[in-house]
Design an enzyme around this catalytic site. Structure first.
Site, PDB file in Angstrom:
ATOM      1  N   ASN A   1     -11.160  -2.858  -4.871  1.00 24.92           N
ATOM      2  CA  ASN A   1     -10.463  -1.853  -5.681  1.00 24.92           C
ATOM      3  C   ASN A   1     -11.184  -1.504  -6.980  1.00 24.92           C
ATOM      4  OD1 ASN A   1      -7.190  -2.954  -4.567  1.00 24.92           O
ATOM      5  ND2 ASN A   1      -8.273  -1.106  -3.962  1.00 24.92           N
TER       6      ASN A   1
ATOM      7  N   ASP B   1       0.834  -1.207   0.000  1.00 21.30           N
ATOM      8  CA  ASP B   1       0.000   0.000   0.000  1.00 21.30           C
ATOM      9  C   ASP B   1       0.867   1.255   0.000  1.00 21.30           C
ATOM     10  OD1 ASP B   1      -2.353   1.413  -0.037  1.00 21.30           O
ATOM     11  OD2 ASP B   1      -2.731   1.228   2.121  1.00 21.30           O
TER      12      ASP B   1
HETATM   13  C1  IPE Z   1      -5.466  -2.826  -0.193  1.00 23.80           C
HETATM   14  O1  IPE Z   1      -5.069  -1.526  -0.499  1.00 23.80           O
HETATM   15  C2  IPE Z   1      -5.344  -3.699  -1.367  1.00 23.80           C
HETATM   16  C3  IPE Z   1      -4.056  -3.689  -2.063  1.00 23.80           C
HETATM   17  C4  IPE Z   1      -2.910  -3.230  -1.659  1.00 23.80           C
HETATM   18  C5  IPE Z   1      -4.109  -4.296  -3.327  1.00 23.80           C
HETATM   19  P1  IPE Z   1      -6.088  -0.327  -0.459  1.00 23.80           P
HETATM   20  O2  IPE Z   1      -5.270   0.901  -0.427  1.00 23.80           O
HETATM   21  O3  IPE Z   1      -7.091  -0.458  -1.529  1.00 23.80           O
HETATM   22  O4  IPE Z   1      -6.804  -0.570   0.955  1.00 23.80           O
HETATM   23  P2  IPE Z   1      -7.924   0.239   1.720  1.00 23.80           P
HETATM   24  O5  IPE Z   1      -9.187   0.069   0.953  1.00 23.80           O
HETATM   25  O6  IPE Z   1      -7.469   1.648   1.795  1.00 23.80           O
HETATM   26  O7  IPE Z   1      -7.983  -0.413   3.062  1.00 23.80           O
HETATM   27  C1  IPE Z   2      -1.640   0.250  -3.302  1.00 21.31           C
HETATM   28  O1  IPE Z   2      -1.414   1.607  -3.354  1.00 21.31           O
HETATM   29  C2  IPE Z   2      -1.839  -0.345  -4.671  1.00 21.31           C
HETATM   30  C3  IPE Z   2      -3.209  -0.795  -4.947  1.00 21.31           C
HETATM   31  C4  IPE Z   2      -4.212  -0.812  -4.123  1.00 21.31           C
HETATM   32  C5  IPE Z   2      -3.428  -1.294  -6.270  1.00 21.31           C
HETATM   33  P1  IPE Z   2      -2.614   2.637  -3.320  1.00 21.31           P
HETATM   34  O2  IPE Z   2      -3.022   2.915  -4.725  1.00 21.31           O
HETATM   35  O3  IPE Z   2      -3.689   2.163  -2.434  1.00 21.31           O
HETATM   36  O4  IPE Z   2      -1.900   3.901  -2.713  1.00 21.31           O
HETATM   37  P2  IPE Z   2      -2.495   4.919  -1.654  1.00 21.31           P
HETATM   38  O5  IPE Z   2      -2.948   4.104  -0.485  1.00 21.31           O
HETATM   39  O6  IPE Z   2      -3.599   5.630  -2.321  1.00 21.31           O
HETATM   40  O7  IPE Z   2      -1.331   5.796  -1.336  1.00 21.31           O
HETATM   41 MG    MG Z   3      -4.114   2.423  -0.462  1.00 19.04          MG
END
Ligand code: IPE
Ligand code: IPE
Ligand code: MG
Length: 262
Positions: free
Chosen positions: A76, A28
């Site tokens: 997602n 993340d």
């Molecule tokens: C969780 O990340 C899933 C992945 C890293 C693929 P998110 O950034 O989508 O998680 P939430 O929804 O904020 O908890």
């Molecule tokens: C994790 O990074 C990757 C995926 C969930 C695909 P994020 O895209 O959630 O990054 P933040 O949390 O917005 O910084």
């Molecule tokens: Mg995230």
């Protein structure tokens, strides 16, 4: 049913080694990494792929056997359509580019998750990569894509019920675990979430029952071998009791005691 059965942490006490055998990571913080640099969020995803490469290598060098990466959750899809489609393209491109190298390095590649919503070309590339690497045993890399822990458990339960419609007395933990999409792997020893959030976000709900949890503010694109060592160092300082007392661990006979009095 697939694979051989591994010790269930709630039914038996698993063997614990200094190096985690299975590491599961929620990668993340890509979006925030990019925004800090005044770049579009998706630039963070591109950099995130480099971190994936680094961490696979580092895990192999340290003697980890299984690495499971959360790449795209079932939630997602709620993101803007252009970000979702960028992620899918990036997955396809990265897989095509890396699959030969994964194979050369003896890595068995798998994707867990519901692929039914994915583009057929991506699904075909995934299945080809899985087939190509199916005989590899040196290292197990699994990518969770359109994965949700609840989906996985429901799926497993539904399959069991369909296979045994006559069953009235329910199912065992072992039967359910064998139907989960990670049935081929031991339960994770170490869970890492980068990016500062302290939640599981519907990742491996069943398997994380006794996993050591590690949260770091480091954003995924910045997560490198040193950051991994810090996580493993934290893991090595934990006392994995699995319900027993510290004293039992010191005596080294907690399991026997429990079994004798059961
Ligand atoms: C969780 O990340 C899933 C992945 C890293 C693929 P998110 O950034 O989508 O998680 P939430 O929804 O904020 O908890
Ligand atoms: C994790 O990074 C990757 C995926 C969930 C695909 P994020 O895209 O959630 O990054 P933040 O949390 O917005 O910084
Ligand atoms: Mg995230």
């Amino acid at each position: 049913m697939t694979g051989k059965a591994f010790t269930s942490s709630t039914r038996d006490i698993p063997a614990v080694s200094a190096v985690p055998r299975h590491v599961a990571i929620i990668m993340d913080g890509n979006g925030r990494w990019a925004r800090k640099r005044f770049m579009p969020r998706v630039a963070g995803h591109t950099r995130g792929v480099e971190a994936v490469r680094t961490i696979i290598r580092a895990c192999m060098e340290r003697g980890v056997d299984y690495l499971t990466l959360f790449a795209f959750s079932s939630e997602n899809w709620r993101r803007p359509a252009d970000e979702v489609s960028f992620l899918m393209q990036l997955f396809l491109r990265s897989l095509k580019k890396e699959v030969a190298r994964l194979h050369q390095n003896g890595i068995r590649f798998r994707v867990i998750g519901d692929l039914s919503r994915f583009d057929p070309q991506l699904v075909a590339t995934i299945r080809e990569a899985e087939a190509l690497t199916a005989a590899n045993t040196r290292f197990h890399l699994s990518v969770a894509a359109n994965y949700g822990g609840r989906w996985d458990i429901l799926n497993a339960m539904s399959r069991l019920m369909a296979a045994h419609p006559e069953r009235r007395d329910g199912f065992t933990e072992d039967e359910l675990a064998a139907e989960l999409s990670m049935s081929f792997a031991p339960e994770p020893d170490l869970f890492i979430r980068t990016g500062g959030e302290k939640r599981i976000s519907n990742f491996l709900l069943w398997q994380l029952a006794y996993t050591e949890l590690y949260f770091t503010d480091t954003l995924w694109p910045d997560f490198d071998a040193d950051a991994l060592d810090e996580a493993i160092g934290s893991y090595q300082g934990r006392e994995r009791r699995f319900g027993r007392t510290s004293e039992q661990l010191v005596e080294g006979k907690g399991a026997d005691d429990a079994e004798r009095h059961a």
